[in-house]
Each structure stands twice: as C-alpha cells, then as structure tokens.
Design an enzyme around this catalytic site. Sequence first.
Site, PDB file in Angstrom:
ATOM      1  N   MET A  36      33.669 -78.967 -35.273  1.00  0.00           N
ATOM      2  CA  MET A  36      34.654 -78.719 -33.759  1.00  0.00           C
ATOM      3  C   MET A  36      33.701 -78.628 -32.697  1.00  0.00           C
ATOM      4  O   MET A  36      32.670 -78.332 -32.534  1.00  0.00           O
ATOM      5  CB  MET A  36      34.738 -77.233 -34.243  1.00  0.00           C
ATOM      6  CG  MET A  36      35.307 -76.363 -32.914  1.00  0.00           C
ATOM      7  SD  MET A  36      35.943 -74.759 -33.509  1.00  0.00           S
ATOM      8  CE  MET A  36      34.564 -73.782 -32.908  1.00  0.00           C
ATOM      9  N   SER A 110      30.540 -78.534 -41.042  1.00  0.00           N
ATOM     10  CA  SER A 110      31.551 -77.422 -40.455  1.00  0.00           C
ATOM     11  C   SER A 110      32.962 -77.876 -40.795  1.00  0.00           C
ATOM     12  O   SER A 110      33.128 -78.219 -42.090  1.00  0.00           O
ATOM     13  CB  SER A 110      31.291 -77.101 -38.937  1.00  0.00           C
ATOM     14  OG  SER A 110      31.585 -75.786 -38.749  1.00  0.00           O
ATOM     15  N   GLN A 111      33.841 -77.731 -40.043  1.00  0.00           N
ATOM     16  CA  GLN A 111      35.232 -78.014 -40.802  1.00  0.00           C
ATOM     17  C   GLN A 111      35.293 -79.350 -40.940  1.00  0.00           C
ATOM     18  O   GLN A 111      36.235 -79.563 -41.918  1.00  0.00           O
ATOM     19  CB  GLN A 111      36.205 -77.826 -39.284  1.00  0.00           C
ATOM     20  CG  GLN A 111      35.977 -78.954 -38.261  1.00  0.00           C
ATOM     21  CD  GLN A 111      36.985 -78.390 -37.041  1.00  0.00           C
ATOM     22  OE1 GLN A 111      37.686 -77.221 -36.788  1.00  0.00           O
ATOM     23  NE2 GLN A 111      37.172 -79.523 -36.113  1.00  0.00           N
ATOM     24  N   ASP A 228      23.993 -67.647 -40.561  1.00  0.00           N
ATOM     25  CA  ASP A 228      25.229 -68.003 -39.759  1.00  0.00           C
ATOM     26  C   ASP A 228      25.970 -66.947 -38.794  1.00  0.00           C
ATOM     27  O   ASP A 228      26.577 -66.040 -39.315  1.00  0.00           O
ATOM     28  CB  ASP A 228      26.088 -68.629 -40.558  1.00  0.00           C
ATOM     29  CG  ASP A 228      26.967 -69.745 -39.882  1.00  0.00           C
ATOM     30  OD1 ASP A 228      27.598 -69.502 -39.140  1.00  0.00           O
ATOM     31  OD2 ASP A 228      27.299 -70.944 -40.651  1.00  0.00           O
ATOM     32  N   HIS A 284      24.001 -71.635 -37.852  1.00  0.00           N
ATOM     33  CA  HIS A 284      25.048 -72.510 -38.326  1.00  0.00           C
ATOM     34  C   HIS A 284      24.648 -74.002 -38.055  1.00  0.00           C
ATOM     35  O   HIS A 284      24.237 -74.402 -36.793  1.00  0.00           O
ATOM     36  CB  HIS A 284      26.519 -72.150 -37.554  1.00  0.00           C
ATOM     37  CG  HIS A 284      27.512 -73.163 -38.345  1.00  0.00           C
ATOM     38  ND1 HIS A 284      28.042 -72.867 -39.567  1.00  0.00           N
ATOM     39  CD2 HIS A 284      28.418 -74.083 -37.628  1.00  0.00           C
ATOM     40  CE1 HIS A 284      28.939 -73.801 -39.533  1.00  0.00           C
ATOM     41  NE2 HIS A 284      29.449 -74.512 -38.476  1.00  0.00           N
TER      42      HIS A 284
END
Length: 301
Positions: A36, A110-111, A228, A284
């Site tokens: 993102m 991530s996404q 995270d 993260h």
Amino acid sequence: MAPTMFAGEFVLLLLSGLGCAGIVTGPVPLVVWHGMGDSCCNPLSMGFIKKMVEKKIPGIYVLSLEIGNSLIEDMENSFFMNVNDQVKLVCDVLAKDPRLQGGYNAMGFSQGGQFLRAVAQRCPAPPMLNLVSVGGQHQGVYGFPHCPGESSHICDWIRKMLDIGAYTEAVQKRLVQAQYWHDPLKEDEYRKNSLFLADINQEQGLNETYKKNLMSLKKFVMVKFLNDTMVDPPVSEWFGYYRSGQAKETIPLKETPLYTEDRLGLKVMDQAGKLVFLAAAGDHLQISEDWFYKNILPFLQ
Ligand SMILES: *[C@@H]1O[C@H](CO)[C@@H](O)[C@H](O)[C@H]1NC(C)=O
Ligand SMILES: *[C@@H]1O[C@H](CO)[C@@H](O)[C@H](O)[C@H]1NC(C)=O
C-alpha cells in the site's frame, strides 16, 4: 549478441508451446507486487529488493509489477483501484510475458501478499511455483494502527471511510483496503459484502478451482513481523485471525474453520510440508539484507 538472444527466446517459446514447465534453463523468474502506498520502482523499496535479488541470482528476470501507467498511478491504485480488476490486469500481464511461461516465483509485500495469492488461485497459467508473502494479511485487517510515513493523511481518510461503512457498496468499490477489511464482530456482513477477501478465502461458497490451484504451489511462505504496528492483528500474516465475535483473542490458522474444514487446501499443504511460517523481528516490512538472504533467498532459487 542479438542472434543468441533470439535463439534463447525461440527455445523458450518452443518449450512453453510443448507445455514443459520447469525445463527452461536459467534462474526461475521472480514477480514482485508492492504494498500500500508504494510503487513498482521506488529505489528505496521494491527497486532495492530487485537489486538484492539480482545481485545474488545473476541473470534472473525480476518483474516488479506496475499497476497503471506511471509511478503515481501505481501508488494511487494501491488505494483506489478495485482489487479484482488489479488481479485480472496482473494475470493478463503474466500470461503475455514470454519470459514467465516456464513458471515463476512470486513475492508480495504487505497487501501485495494476498493479491498474489489471488493470482495463484485464479490464474494457474503460467504456473506460480513458490509464493512468498512478506507481511501479507491473509485473513484481512481490523485496523491500521500506523501508516507508512508519506501517506499518513491518506490513512486518516481511509480510517474515516472504513468507519462510515466498510461494507457499503460505495466504499467497497472505491477503497482497496475495504476489500480486505475483516470485521470479526460483523462476520456475516463481511461474508456477504467483501468484494475481494471473502471470495478468495472461500467465505462466499466453495470454489474447487481456487483450492486446486493453490495446492499446486510448491511452497507458500508467510513472513510475520513480530513487532508489527501497522497490521491489526499481526497473526493475519500467518493466516490466523481474531476468533469470531470479538476482537481481543486471536487464533492461529490451524484453529480456523478454513483450515479444519480444509476449504482452501491449506491443511493438505501443511501436511505436505508446503506451508512455511517465518518470523522476522521488527516492525512491518523491516527486514535486513542479511535476514533476507538467509531466510527468503532459498525460496527464490
Ligand atoms: C472459480 O474460480 C475460477 C477462477 O477464477 C473462475 O473461473 C470460476 O468462475 C469460479 N467459480 C465459481 C463458481 O465462482
Ligand atoms: C518493539 O517495539 C517496541 C516499541 O517501539 C520497542 O520498544 C521494542 O524494542 C521492539 N522490539 C523488537 C523486538 O523490535
């Protein structure tokens, strides 16, 4: 050099024409999907990853996906473009790329981790071999406690939209993060209205094709960050989630119905040693070069 190059491409096409996945010599190509607020080619993120991989695996073809026609569009699309359309677009790109026809490894950040899993489940050709999910949220999120620096104003706006109504059609259609928003207090609404995640997680019916395609991966590697602060709950990075009906207690993948009923083939994969759970110290996506080489690189070779 030109004749050699043409000869190489010819051999590649010939082999893929015969359906001989895996015979093509040379390193297995790598497809990368950014997270993102990021883009394909930021020299500090995906550009850096690409360089690291190229340094360690000489001659490798690394495709860092750009969703859109510019870096800005790519970044904007990570917030606003329907995820199902993004997955379709990527499937098309992969299907048309002659260098990927013998198979490829995939690494999502991530996404990008859950998006590439959708590619594996929906688009078996060319074949994805290993899938490495770096901080991907496979059961979705129920909060974005912190947001990547430069996009914090966008994150405030996202939180507002999700508060107003993550499962309304208007928000689902316009906001990427709503499409993997998983409210454990509203499982029914999630199941019914989630445009993306509930579909790939078999919450809206059982698609045997999804199961078959995912099970044909060689390895599905999931990296979770021990500290995270961006993902709520972090165990989603290992496919676990909040126990339904509350948002305090989490359960690991093995206790979820998705696993016990084996709706997605994850139990079979687990028993075959195909699921790899890695833990990284830190926040993260904070991985050091050394950690990357030691823990991730073996799955890219
Ligand atoms: C199952 O997934 C495949 C691959 O995306 C799709 O072509 C098919 O229409 C889906 N089937 C159902 C019943 O949704
Ligand atoms: C986790 O984050 C907290 C707060 O920022 C910090 O104090 C702690 O040292 C971190 N732990 C690790 C293992 O990174």
